[in-house]
Design an enzyme around this catalytic site. Sequence first.
Site: not given
Length: 330
Positions: A111, A193, A196
Amino acid sequence: MPRIFSGIQPSGELHIGNYLGAVKNWVQLQHEFESYICIVNYHAITIPYAPDELRRRTREMAVSLLASGLEPGKAVVFVQSDVPEHTELAWVFNTLTPLGELERQVQFKDKASRQEQVMAGLLNYPVLQAADILLYRADIVPVGEDQVQHLELSRVVARNWNARFSPDAPYFPEPQPRLAPTRRIVGLDGQAKMSKSLGNTIGLLDPPDVMWEKLRPAITDPARQRKSDPGDPEACRTIFQLHRAFSPAATVAEVEVNCRGAKWGCIDCKKSLLTHMEAELTPIRTRAEAMQAEPGKVDEILADGAARARRVARDTMAHVKDRMGLDARD
Ligand code: AMP
Ligand code: TRP
């Protein structure tokens, strides 16, 4: 009854990866465990966000969780910021967490690499997660595979606190992950995976026509060029995985035979999948629509959940303060 705790960020609509990897598991476990399921909005603000959207998504997440089958009479469903003890305990745990442990968290590095400026909250994210879990002294944390490293950190924190403030009888259990049978749902593009942020999802509440629009072009066995080529279900990661998750065993067997035998084309296979997805997801969508029409009821459920959660959270915090010398008016 052993306790479980799990959390989910209100950072986007719930997709079938979250549903299969986490939520469906919680729905089953609520019958065997005292369950605390938290919508972690303090975690969601560790990356840039819009306040109005966060508010809306928090409610939407509550609706999706309840529509998926979490029963307010069984599981305690609540919003993290309604229980201030989460952040209170997180601060305490910050003083017991080695910086190096935080810096090596894969999710942090990932992130952080996507942010222009990295805020301390992003680094301390797993400390808040440890506080979430340990506030309820939960033994088991049902999550997806990607959360295993965060749970290791929660155990380090529990161990450190126990060693320092409760050496004779450990107060905090060392929580263990419990992975769902479907650990990691692959995205519609066949990418690692379903997520979103990768835009490769099917929304839990998508109506059938929208689901079909997404399923139809989804990647299948790349070696299978035309219907007459025999396919390999194992190479067709996304669609076959979803069949396994949604379709009865007999259908999964039928898919194997018809794909390998070049009897079904990929579209036939996807149509069959859609039928079984609809069977499971239509009732969820219908319940969600009914709840969206009655927002007051959802508010009530969340307020009740927060009140029940706080009863436990206050006790834990009182004990922590006592052991740490933080109860000044003793
Ligand atoms: P997130 O949306 O990343 O906050 O994840 C919420 C929960 O869903 C966590 O327990 C994740 O481990 C789980 N999860 C997210 N994406 C997937 C996926 N593609 N497959 C299985 N589980 C997932
Ligand atoms: N980090 C988790 C996720 O991204 C969400 C979360 C926050 C959580 N607190 C938790 C999960 C406590 C389990 C237990 O999915």
